[in-house]
Design a protein around this motif. Structure first.
Motif, PDB file in Angstrom:
ATOM      1  N   ARG A 198      33.122   5.938 147.222  1.00 40.96           N
ATOM      2  CA  ARG A 198      32.841   5.033 146.002  1.00 40.96           C
ATOM      3  C   ARG A 198      33.112   3.271 146.265  1.00 40.96           C
ATOM      4  O   ARG A 198      33.884   3.197 146.769  1.00 40.96           O
ATOM      5  CB  ARG A 198      33.276   5.441 144.759  1.00 40.96           C
ATOM      6  N   MET A 199      31.861   2.871 145.963  1.00 45.01           N
ATOM      7  CA  MET A 199      32.262   1.204 146.167  1.00 45.01           C
ATOM      8  C   MET A 199      31.526   0.599 144.803  1.00 45.01           C
ATOM      9  O   MET A 199      30.533   0.903 144.405  1.00 45.01           O
ATOM     10  CB  MET A 199      31.507   0.803 147.333  1.00 45.01           C
ATOM     11  N   ARG A 200      32.182  -0.439 144.744  1.00 45.72           N
ATOM     12  CA  ARG A 200      31.557  -1.490 143.681  1.00 45.72           C
ATOM     13  C   ARG A 200      30.227  -2.013 144.057  1.00 45.72           C
ATOM     14  O   ARG A 200      30.006  -2.437 145.246  1.00 45.72           O
ATOM     15  CB  ARG A 200      32.692  -2.475 143.396  1.00 45.72           C
ATOM     16  N   HIS A 201      29.172  -1.774 143.099  1.00 46.40           N
ATOM     17  CA  HIS A 201      27.824  -2.174 143.829  1.00 46.40           C
ATOM     18  C   HIS A 201      27.787  -3.867 143.642  1.00 46.40           C
ATOM     19  O   HIS A 201      28.200  -4.541 142.887  1.00 46.40           O
ATOM     20  CB  HIS A 201      26.839  -1.773 142.767  1.00 46.40           C
ATOM     21  N   THR A 202      27.210  -4.222 144.871  1.00 40.02           N
ATOM     22  CA  THR A 202      26.963  -5.793 144.971  1.00 40.02           C
ATOM     23  C   THR A 202      25.639  -6.033 145.813  1.00 40.02           C
ATOM     24  O   THR A 202      25.462  -5.176 146.624  1.00 40.02           O
ATOM     25  CB  THR A 202      28.168  -6.413 145.719  1.00 40.02           C
ATOM     26  N   ASP A 203      25.298  -7.043 145.441  1.00 44.80           N
ATOM     27  CA  ASP A 203      23.881  -7.290 146.249  1.00 44.80           C
ATOM     28  C   ASP A 203      24.077  -8.463 147.402  1.00 44.80           C
ATOM     29  O   ASP A 203      23.210  -8.810 148.130  1.00 44.80           O
ATOM     30  CB  ASP A 203      22.851  -8.025 145.285  1.00 44.80           C
ATOM     31  N   ASP A 204      25.516  -8.760 147.626  1.00 47.06           N
ATOM     32  CA  ASP A 204      25.801  -9.792 148.480  1.00 47.06           C
ATOM     33  C   ASP A 204      25.895  -9.108 149.949  1.00 47.06           C
ATOM     34  O   ASP A 204      27.308  -8.767 150.540  1.00 47.06           O
ATOM     35  CB  ASP A 204      27.137 -10.478 148.261  1.00 47.06           C
ATOM     36  N   ALA A 261      27.177   2.229 136.550  1.00 43.59           N
ATOM     37  CA  ALA A 261      26.023   1.358 136.889  1.00 43.59           C
ATOM     38  C   ALA A 261      26.415   0.276 137.920  1.00 43.59           C
ATOM     39  O   ALA A 261      25.659  -0.298 138.389  1.00 43.59           O
ATOM     40  CB  ALA A 261      25.551   0.547 135.415  1.00 43.59           C
ATOM     41  N   THR A 262      27.824   0.151 137.938  1.00 41.30           N
ATOM     42  CA  THR A 262      28.429  -0.964 138.772  1.00 41.30           C
ATOM     43  C   THR A 262      28.856  -0.342 140.220  1.00 41.30           C
ATOM     44  O   THR A 262      29.717  -1.238 140.886  1.00 41.30           O
ATOM     45  CB  THR A 262      29.512  -1.633 138.234  1.00 41.30           C
ATOM     46  N   GLU A 263      28.675   1.048 140.396  1.00 41.14           N
ATOM     47  CA  GLU A 263      28.978   1.591 141.591  1.00 41.14           C
ATOM     48  C   GLU A 263      28.080   2.223 142.494  1.00 41.14           C
ATOM     49  O   GLU A 263      26.952   2.282 141.921  1.00 41.14           O
ATOM     50  CB  GLU A 263      29.964   2.854 141.258  1.00 41.14           C
ATOM     51  N   ARG A 264      28.293   2.369 143.646  1.00 42.65           N
ATOM     52  CA  ARG A 264      27.467   2.812 144.595  1.00 42.65           C
ATOM     53  C   ARG A 264      27.831   3.631 145.913  1.00 42.65           C
ATOM     54  O   ARG A 264      29.060   3.531 145.855  1.00 42.65           O
ATOM     55  CB  ARG A 264      26.337   1.848 145.442  1.00 42.65           C
ATOM     56  N   LEU A 265      27.403   4.578 146.462  1.00 45.98           N
ATOM     57  CA  LEU A 265      28.108   5.473 147.637  1.00 45.98           C
ATOM     58  C   LEU A 265      27.725   4.875 148.990  1.00 45.98           C
ATOM     59  O   LEU A 265      26.804   4.543 148.966  1.00 45.98           O
ATOM     60  CB  LEU A 265      27.543   6.972 147.350  1.00 45.98           C
ATOM     61  N   LEU A 266      28.707   4.966 149.598  1.00 45.34           N
ATOM     62  CA  LEU A 266      28.700   4.348 150.973  1.00 45.34           C
ATOM     63  C   LEU A 266      28.739   5.552 151.743  1.00 45.34           C
ATOM     64  O   LEU A 266      30.195   6.220 151.472  1.00 45.34           O
ATOM     65  CB  LEU A 266      29.748   3.375 151.056  1.00 45.34           C
ATOM     66  N   HIS A 267      27.922   6.016 152.695  1.00 45.10           N
ATOM     67  CA  HIS A 267      28.116   7.301 153.228  1.00 45.10           C
ATOM     68  C   HIS A 267      28.854   6.751 154.898  1.00 45.10           C
ATOM     69  O   HIS A 267      28.245   6.039 155.429  1.00 45.10           O
ATOM     70  CB  HIS A 267      26.754   7.758 153.529  1.00 45.10           C
ATOM     71  N   VAL A 268      29.730   7.380 154.949  1.00 48.26           N
ATOM     72  CA  VAL A 268      30.526   7.130 156.268  1.00 48.26           C
ATOM     73  C   VAL A 268      30.107   8.096 157.271  1.00 48.26           C
ATOM     74  O   VAL A 268      30.606   9.378 157.220  1.00 48.26           O
ATOM     75  CB  VAL A 268      32.009   7.145 156.233  1.00 48.26           C
ATOM     76  N   ASP A 269      29.365   8.336 158.404  1.00 49.18           N
ATOM     77  CA  ASP A 269      28.875   9.127 159.227  1.00 49.18           C
ATOM     78  C   ASP A 269      30.046   9.487 160.341  1.00 49.18           C
ATOM     79  O   ASP A 269      30.817   8.399 160.515  1.00 49.18           O
ATOM     80  CB  ASP A 269      27.875   8.781 160.045  1.00 49.18           C
ATOM     81  N   LEU A 270      30.327  10.736 160.328  1.00 53.21           N
ATOM     82  CA  LEU A 270      31.561  10.961 161.411  1.00 53.21           C
ATOM     83  C   LEU A 270      30.892  10.721 162.924  1.00 53.21           C
ATOM     84  O   LEU A 270      29.734  10.878 163.124  1.00 53.21           O
ATOM     85  CB  LEU A 270      31.703  12.680 161.520  1.00 53.21           C
ATOM     86  N   GLN A 271      31.630  10.243 163.594  1.00 56.48           N
ATOM     87  CA  GLN A 271      31.320   9.783 164.972  1.00 56.48           C
ATOM     88  C   GLN A 271      31.476  10.961 165.858  1.00 56.48           C
ATOM     89  O   GLN A 271      32.253  11.767 165.673  1.00 56.48           O
ATOM     90  CB  GLN A 271      32.260   8.565 165.301  1.00 56.48           C
ATOM     91  N   LEU A 272      30.671  10.772 166.886  1.00 51.49           N
ATOM     92  CA  LEU A 272      30.783  11.727 168.164  1.00 51.49           C
ATOM     93  C   LEU A 272      32.136  11.372 168.909  1.00 51.49           C
ATOM     94  O   LEU A 272      31.868  11.186 170.138  1.00 51.49           O
ATOM     95  CB  LEU A 272      29.476  11.604 168.975  1.00 51.49           C
ATOM     96  N   ASN A 273      33.148  12.005 168.448  1.00 55.97           N
ATOM     97  CA  ASN A 273      34.589  12.021 169.132  1.00 55.97           C
ATOM     98  C   ASN A 273      35.458  12.935 168.718  1.00 55.97           C
ATOM     99  O   ASN A 273      35.199  13.751 167.670  1.00 55.97           O
ATOM    100  CB  ASN A 273      34.907  10.540 169.199  1.00 55.97           C
TER     101      ASN A 273
END
Length: 337
Positions: A272-278, A29-41
């Protein structure tokens, strides 16, 4: 070899099977996923090529020859982009920056600053043959201009360094299964798992060097801009050093196929990152780091050089500009450098 249309529809992706889901890694409940897009390089090209070459679904769909060919293609692109960028950064440090720095090292900025201040305090100009005066007249920088441009340079490199670090963390966090799994989620190819050996080699030979290269480029650019002795040169060289940062993208766009570019453009890693509303915290942190780094580098690390330039600027306004036909008058102020 399958047709281009088939490759574009696959794009290295397959639906995520239930057998591939790691139930122990479900988000709390305290985690969320951060999607890191691959760059065009070329950096992302190497990373995706390794993932595809070890993905059983990709090999089954297109064959081992295609997988090995993609691996060779991606690694060659990565090597070319990284090598070209590293060579230019090395040449910048070893030749251009050293040549720009040498006059200040030989003369001694602290000693020259004291001589200029003594001359101003006693209202006695230095002799025309004085080496300190010669150095002062050669310097046409405007006070605080280096700090401003270096701050902008940090802002320019910040996103690249941040993305490289997020990608590094995402590779570390990705599941370590016996084979690679590239799943399909909302038109994006998500690298969901990597074998331990593949993950280790990817970190060691691709992502860690990428992070190091970005940090070295940041430092080299700051030093390169710091020793510019005129505002016009400072702006032009800032644009020139920014070109070095784009080399991996230029090489990738110039030498990769349209299919490969499309695949890289819609691929990502999850972190994975700790969920925060800040949501404001990340932006404020970037601002504070950028300001602190630029002030430390310009006003503390290079304090002696900045003190000389400020003393030189004040000296010329006291002794040089009043008697020379230079600059312009603007609302009662005489502007010159």
């Amino acid at each position: 070899m399958r047709g281009i249309e088939s490759m574009q529809s696959y794009s290295g992706m397959k639906p995520l099977d239930t057998d591939d889901i790691d139930t122990s890694s479900e988000l709390s409940a305290t985690e969320r996923l951060l999607h890191v897009d691959l760059q065009l390089n070329t950096h992302s090209a190497g990373l995706l090529a390794v993932a595809q070459a070890t993905d059983a679904g990709y090999i089954e769909e297109f064959g081992r020859a295609q997988a090995l060919g993609r691996l060779a293609n991606g690694l060659i692109l990565f090597t070319l982009g990284s090598a070209f960028q590293a060579v230019l950064v090395a040449l910048l440090i070893l030749f251009s920056e050293e040549r720009m720095q040498d006059p200040y090292e030989k003369a001694g900025t602290a000693r020259m600053t004291q001589e200029l201040q003594d001359a101003m305090n006693t209202n006695t100009p230095l002799h025309e043959s004085d080496p300190t005066l010669a150095m002062c007249k050669q310097d046409h920088s405007v006070p605080f201009s280096q700090s401003l441009v270096i701050f902008i340079w940090i802002c320019r490199l910040g996103p690249s360094i941040t993305t490289a670090l997020w990608t590094l963390l995402a590779i570390i966090q990705v599941s370590s299964n016996h084979s690679t799994n590239i799943g399909h989620d909302k038109e994006k190819a998500q690298i969901k798992s990597l074998p331990c050996t593949t993950k280790f080699l990817t970190l060691l030979f691709i992502q860690v060097p990428v992070v190091i290269l970005h940090v070295v480029l940041l430092w080299a650019g700051m030093k390169f801009l710091m020793y510019c002795d005129a505002l016009g040169k400072l702006v032009v060289k800032a644009m020139s050093v920014a070109y070095v940062e784009t080399i991996p993208s230029i090489v990738f766009v110039g030498l990769s196929s349209a299919v490969f570019r499309a695949e890289v453009g819609k691929s990502q890693l999850s972190l994975r990152m700790r969920h925060t509303d800040d949501s404001w915290f990340g932006g404020m942190l970037k601002i504070l780091i950028s300001v602190a780094l630029s002030l430390w580098y310009c006003r503390i690390y290079h304090a002696s050089l900045q003190n000389f330039r400020l003393a030189c600027f004040q000296y010329k306004y006291q002794f040089v500009f009043p008697v020379c036909d230079c600059g312009l008058d603007f609302f009662g102020f005489h502007l010159a450098n």
